[in-house]
Design a protein around this motif. Sequence first.
Motif, PDB file in Angstrom:
ATOM      1  N   ASP A 196       0.803  -1.293   0.001  1.00 34.44           N
ATOM      2  CA  ASP A 196       0.184  -0.109  -0.019  1.00 34.44           C
ATOM      3  C   ASP A 196       0.943   1.456   0.044  1.00 34.44           C
ATOM      4  OD1 ASP A 196      -2.108  -1.574   0.149  1.00 34.44           O
ATOM      5  OD2 ASP A 196      -2.378  -1.453   2.484  1.00 34.44           O
ATOM      6  N   VAL A 197       2.115   1.117  -0.722  1.00 28.86           N
ATOM      7  CA  VAL A 197       2.889   2.456  -0.848  1.00 28.86           C
ATOM      8  C   VAL A 197       2.056   3.458  -1.708  1.00 28.86           C
ATOM      9  CG1 VAL A 197       5.028   3.140  -1.728  1.00 28.86           C
ATOM     10  CG2 VAL A 197       4.818   0.873  -0.466  1.00 28.86           C
ATOM     11  N   THR A 198       2.233   4.943  -1.026  1.00 28.74           N
ATOM     12  CA  THR A 198       1.930   5.937  -1.819  1.00 28.74           C
ATOM     13  C   THR A 198       2.989   7.044  -1.296  1.00 28.74           C
ATOM     14  OG1 THR A 198       0.602   6.881   0.275  1.00 28.74           O
ATOM     15  CG2 THR A 198      -0.579   5.059  -1.256  1.00 28.74           C
ATOM     16  N   ALA A 199       2.944   8.126  -2.263  1.00 26.07           N
ATOM     17  CA  ALA A 199       3.994   8.788  -1.927  1.00 26.07           C
ATOM     18  C   ALA A 199       3.446  10.419  -2.854  1.00 26.07           C
ATOM     19  CB  ALA A 199       5.329   8.739  -2.480  1.00 26.07           C
ATOM     20  N   ASP A 200       3.777  11.706  -2.226  1.00 28.37           N
ATOM     21  CA  ASP A 200       3.607  12.873  -2.636  1.00 28.37           C
ATOM     22  C   ASP A 200       4.911  13.781  -2.376  1.00 28.37           C
ATOM     23  OD1 ASP A 200       3.172  13.705  -0.064  1.00 28.37           O
ATOM     24  OD2 ASP A 200       0.837  13.919  -0.305  1.00 28.37           O
ATOM     25  N   ALA A 201       4.709  15.128  -2.823  1.00 26.99           N
ATOM     26  CA  ALA A 201       5.708  16.052  -2.572  1.00 26.99           C
ATOM     27  C   ALA A 201       5.067  17.273  -2.238  1.00 26.99           C
ATOM     28  CB  ALA A 201       6.466  16.295  -3.797  1.00 26.99           C
ATOM     29  N   TYR A 202       5.782  18.050  -1.545  1.00 29.39           N
ATOM     30  CA  TYR A 202       5.136  19.359  -0.863  1.00 29.39           C
ATOM     31  C   TYR A 202       6.578  20.232  -1.419  1.00 29.39           C
ATOM     32  CZ  TYR A 202       3.824  23.161   2.035  1.00 29.39           C
ATOM     33  OH  TYR A 202       3.311  24.493   2.580  1.00 29.39           O
ATOM     34  N   PHE A 203       6.268  21.544  -1.769  1.00 27.18           N
ATOM     35  CA  PHE A 203       7.172  22.405  -2.380  1.00 27.18           C
ATOM     36  C   PHE A 203       7.028  23.679  -2.051  1.00 27.18           C
ATOM     37  CE2 PHE A 203       8.902  23.751  -6.930  1.00 27.18           C
ATOM     38  CZ  PHE A 203      10.146  24.396  -6.212  1.00 27.18           C
ATOM     39  N   PRO A 204       7.282  24.322  -0.743  1.00 27.00           N
ATOM     40  CA  PRO A 204       7.118  25.830  -0.521  1.00 27.00           C
ATOM     41  C   PRO A 204       7.938  26.513  -1.558  1.00 27.00           C
ATOM     42  CG  PRO A 204       7.780  24.387   1.424  1.00 27.00           C
ATOM     43  CD  PRO A 204       8.044  23.526   0.309  1.00 27.00           C
ATOM     44  N   ILE A 205       7.586  27.706  -1.910  1.00 27.11           N
ATOM     45  CA  ILE A 205       8.205  28.559  -2.954  1.00 27.11           C
ATOM     46  C   ILE A 205       8.897  29.677  -2.420  1.00 27.11           C
ATOM     47  CG2 ILE A 205       7.940  29.960  -5.029  1.00 27.11           C
ATOM     48  CD1 ILE A 205       6.316  27.575  -6.063  1.00 27.11           C
ATOM     49  N   THR A 206       7.851  30.517  -1.536  1.00 28.59           N
ATOM     50  CA  THR A 206       8.315  31.567  -0.706  1.00 28.59           C
ATOM     51  C   THR A 206       7.671  31.519   0.423  1.00 28.59           C
ATOM     52  OG1 THR A 206       9.087  34.046  -0.769  1.00 28.59           O
ATOM     53  CG2 THR A 206       6.846  33.029  -1.815  1.00 28.59           C
ATOM     54  N   SER A 207       7.988  32.150   1.658  1.00 22.40           N
ATOM     55  CA  SER A 207       7.395  32.388   2.882  1.00 22.40           C
ATOM     56  C   SER A 207       8.450  32.928   4.008  1.00 22.40           C
ATOM     57  CB  SER A 207       6.524  30.888   3.438  1.00 22.40           C
ATOM     58  OG  SER A 207       7.553  30.281   4.057  1.00 22.40           O
ATOM     59  N   PRO A 208       7.872  33.503   5.082  1.00 19.44           N
ATOM     60  CA  PRO A 208       9.131  33.753   6.150  1.00 19.44           C
ATOM     61  C   PRO A 208       9.455  32.824   6.704  1.00 19.44           C
ATOM     62  CG  PRO A 208       6.552  34.976   6.423  1.00 19.44           C
ATOM     63  CD  PRO A 208       6.531  33.898   5.448  1.00 19.44           C
ATOM     64  N   ALA A 209       9.001  31.666   6.628  1.00 18.18           N
ATOM     65  CA  ALA A 209       9.770  30.567   7.136  1.00 18.18           C
ATOM     66  C   ALA A 209      10.772  30.050   6.451  1.00 18.18           C
ATOM     67  CB  ALA A 209       8.607  29.285   7.465  1.00 18.18           C
ATOM     68  N   CYS A 210      10.703  30.167   4.986  1.00 22.67           N
ATOM     69  CA  CYS A 210      11.835  30.019   4.012  1.00 22.67           C
ATOM     70  C   CYS A 210      12.996  30.994   4.253  1.00 22.67           C
ATOM     71  CB  CYS A 210      11.427  30.100   2.564  1.00 22.67           C
ATOM     72  SG  CYS A 210      10.252  28.728   2.019  1.00 22.67           S
ATOM     73  N   THR A 211      12.360  32.013   4.526  1.00 19.76           N
ATOM     74  CA  THR A 211      13.738  33.207   4.770  1.00 19.76           C
ATOM     75  C   THR A 211      14.510  32.707   6.128  1.00 19.76           C
ATOM     76  OG1 THR A 211      12.302  34.838   3.727  1.00 19.76           O
ATOM     77  CG2 THR A 211      14.066  35.581   5.118  1.00 19.76           C
ATOM     78  N   ALA A 212      13.677  32.579   7.160  1.00 21.59           N
ATOM     79  CA  ALA A 212      14.298  32.016   8.496  1.00 21.59           C
ATOM     80  C   ALA A 212      15.059  30.792   8.410  1.00 21.59           C
ATOM     81  CB  ALA A 212      13.127  31.875   9.635  1.00 21.59           C
ATOM     82  N   LEU A 213      14.538  29.897   7.525  1.00 23.27           N
ATOM     83  CA  LEU A 213      15.398  28.590   7.374  1.00 23.27           C
ATOM     84  C   LEU A 213      16.564  28.937   6.738  1.00 23.27           C
ATOM     85  CD1 LEU A 213      15.791  25.543   7.647  1.00 23.27           C
ATOM     86  CD2 LEU A 213      14.475  25.292   5.368  1.00 23.27           C
ATOM     87  N   GLU A 214      16.657  29.834   5.575  1.00 21.96           N
ATOM     88  CA  GLU A 214      17.955  30.044   4.923  1.00 21.96           C
ATOM     89  C   GLU A 214      18.868  30.853   5.823  1.00 21.96           C
ATOM     90  OE1 GLU A 214      20.539  30.659   1.693  1.00 21.96           O
ATOM     91  OE2 GLU A 214      19.247  29.017   2.303  1.00 21.96           O
ATOM     92  N   ALA A 215      18.350  31.803   6.448  1.00 19.85           N
ATOM     93  CA  ALA A 215      19.193  32.688   7.145  1.00 19.85           C
ATOM     94  C   ALA A 215      20.077  31.470   8.479  1.00 19.85           C
ATOM     95  CB  ALA A 215      18.480  33.701   8.047  1.00 19.85           C
ATOM     96  N   ALA A 216      19.190  30.782   9.011  1.00 19.75           N
ATOM     97  CA  ALA A 216      19.896  29.995  10.083  1.00 19.75           C
ATOM     98  C   ALA A 216      20.684  28.869   9.573  1.00 19.75           C
ATOM     99  CB  ALA A 216      18.728  29.400  10.790  1.00 19.75           C
ATOM    100  N   THR A 217      20.356  28.359   8.301  1.00 22.29           N
ATOM    101  CA  THR A 217      21.083  27.427   7.531  1.00 22.29           C
ATOM    102  C   THR A 217      22.728  27.996   7.224  1.00 22.29           C
ATOM    103  OG1 THR A 217      19.352  26.183   6.989  1.00 22.29           O
ATOM    104  CG2 THR A 217      21.326  25.712   5.983  1.00 22.29           C
ATOM    105  N   VAL A 218      22.525  29.026   6.631  1.00 28.14           N
ATOM    106  CA  VAL A 218      23.640  29.622   6.236  1.00 28.14           C
ATOM    107  C   VAL A 218      24.663  29.945   7.209  1.00 28.14           C
ATOM    108  CG1 VAL A 218      24.780  31.713   4.965  1.00 28.14           C
ATOM    109  CG2 VAL A 218      22.864  30.346   4.000  1.00 28.14           C
TER     110      VAL A 218
END
Length: 265
Positions: free
Chosen positions: A198-220
Amino acid sequence: MTSPDEGYLLDNAQPEAGSRFDALSALFDASTFRHFDDLGVAPGWRCWEVGAGGPSVVTWLAERVGPGGHVLATDLDTSWAATAASDVVEVRRHDVARDAPPPGGFDLVHARLVLVHVPDRARALRTLVAALRPGGRLLVEDADPTLQPLICLDERGPDEALANRLRRAFRELLASRGADLAYGRTLPRALREAGLTDVTADAYFPITSPACTALEAATVRQIRGGLVAAGLATDADIDRHLVNVTSGRLDLATSPMISASGRKP
């Protein structure tokens, strides 16, 4: 170049880890919880949260399974998840790449952004499957940076070009530590080959958001030393990029998060 035996690039001991956990939670928890709902997580379930990192997923599971259930939260560094410990939640150090699966059989095993960083992914996946009871569900969620390698999809100028150049450098650094940057797309096949149905899969793909910005700053900030030491970026490059990120002028995307689930017969 950094060698693979120098360990996980984004380890929990660094001060930026908390900011990264908060951003990842804001970006991906809703999608993860939707999958938990689809899998039927219910009161009384026994759940194993692998590579727990922060407490948000563990806390959600504990509320869902209730006092009659049990949530085991494991990681190499459990300091961030320890706040979720309770009568329902057990927090334990565990290395999914080396240690035997916890005993008892689980109704749900979940790992998000874990296996992509484990050099022996096949062995780790076998450990997750072995921990399931018959009928238990496995949900594995991992990014696929090779499928979508850009952080700025609209490379309209030099600031976006710099962001994408640093993202390429980040991928190179991850690969040098043993990460498989195309692992996400293999998850459906890997779960079937591990004997799940019963294997299933999908993908989720954020393109822009404040969380994307926060993640990039912390990661870098977290990988800055590695990038400079490897000759992949200069301090001036990183300083300029961080100014661009914190200005809010950039639309920063993530890699697609591929979520694959299956049932143990």
